[in-house]
Design an enzyme around this catalytic site. Structure first.
Site, mmCIF file in Angstrom:
data_model
loop_
_atom_site.group_PDB
_atom_site.id
_atom_site.type_symbol
_atom_site.label_atom_id
_atom_site.label_comp_id
_atom_site.label_asym_id
_atom_site.label_seq_id
_atom_site.Cartn_x
_atom_site.Cartn_y
_atom_site.Cartn_z
ATOM 1 N N CYS A 188 47.837 -28.619 -19.455
ATOM 2 C CA CYS A 188 46.660 -28.590 -20.330
ATOM 3 C C CYS A 188 47.115 -28.785 -21.771
ATOM 4 O O CYS A 188 48.128 -28.203 -22.190
ATOM 5 C CB CYS A 188 45.942 -27.246 -20.184
ATOM 6 S SG CYS A 188 44.438 -27.111 -21.182
ATOM 7 N N GLU A 218 38.192 -30.849 -16.846
ATOM 8 C CA GLU A 218 37.469 -30.932 -18.129
ATOM 9 C C GLU A 218 36.180 -30.122 -18.117
ATOM 10 O O GLU A 218 35.867 -29.426 -19.094
ATOM 11 C CB GLU A 218 37.169 -32.399 -18.469
ATOM 12 C CG GLU A 218 38.398 -33.282 -18.621
ATOM 13 C CD GLU A 218 39.487 -32.668 -19.483
ATOM 14 O OE1 GLU A 218 40.666 -32.895 -19.184
ATOM 15 O OE2 GLU A 218 39.158 -31.925 -20.437
#
Ligand code: K2U
Ligand code: NI
Length: 183
Positions: A110, A154
């Site tokens: 991430c 997302e």
């Protein structure tokens, strides 16, 4: 242009909040921001730009990662068949999903997490999402495997969920039930 300086890291409250729906039609500023988010992801995959601005390569970005609690995501990547997915989306919503799960055999990372967190991240193998695209069109996209995983990563950011929340705490490399490995 957006750089890594604009991306908030773990501990920032926006990564743990549920982001607000964007009122449609989006404002000029919201459209401009979404275009900047898509440009950031594209830049992060360009060797020269990436090196010049010290970007970390990414395939997706969500507005909460910029400290902006709006339901906006951008993705830019090719799936295993070479199909390009390049979208800026407002208010993406998973409207249906498979029972079957999938996980990346290499795990996930991430842009807001500056450390390696190992383990399998179980996600739905197939999803259908509805959203409004950058041009204001209502769209419906059916996704599977790697593409489904990217979009779920997302959309998780819009709900204050981090990828490692899904990892089995006792044994991070437990093969999730009814799940297939995506190489
Ligand atoms: O949201 C983000 O932090 C962007 C992630 C998205 C992502 C990570 C793992 C699996 C699916 C989506 C970055 O793209 S992490 C870096 C990266 C780069 C290339 C391929 C996969 C992950
Ligand atoms: Ni992320």
């Amino acid at each position: 242009m957006l750089t890594m300086d604009d991306i908030v890291r773990e501990g920032h409250p926006s990564l743990r909040q549920v982001a607000d729906e964007v009122t449609l039609p989006p404002t000029k500023e919201e459209v401009s921001l979404l275009k900047e988010m898509l440009e950031f992801i594209q830049n992060s995959q360009d060797e020269i730009i990436c090196a010049k601005y010290n970007l970390r390569p990414g395939v997706g970005l969500a507005a909460p990662q910029l400290g902006i609690n709006k339901r906006m995501i951008a993705v830019h990547f090719e799936d295993g068949d070479g199909k390009l997915y390049s979208y800026g989306l407002f208010n993406p919503k998973i409207v249906s999903h498979s029972v079957e799960k999938a996980f990346l055999s290499v795990g996930e990372g991430c842009l807001s997490v500056d450390r390696n967190v190992e383990g399998f991240v179980p996600r739905y193998a197939r999803i259908t999402i509805k959203a409004t695209d950058i041009d204001g069109n209502e769209i419906k996209i059916r996704l599977k495997d790697y593409a489904a995983i990217v979009f779920q990563h997302e959309i998780d950011h819009l709900n204050g969920v981090m990828f490692y929340d899904h990892i089995n705490k006792e044994n991070p490399f437990t093969i999730p039930e009814n799940a297939k490995s995506i190489e």
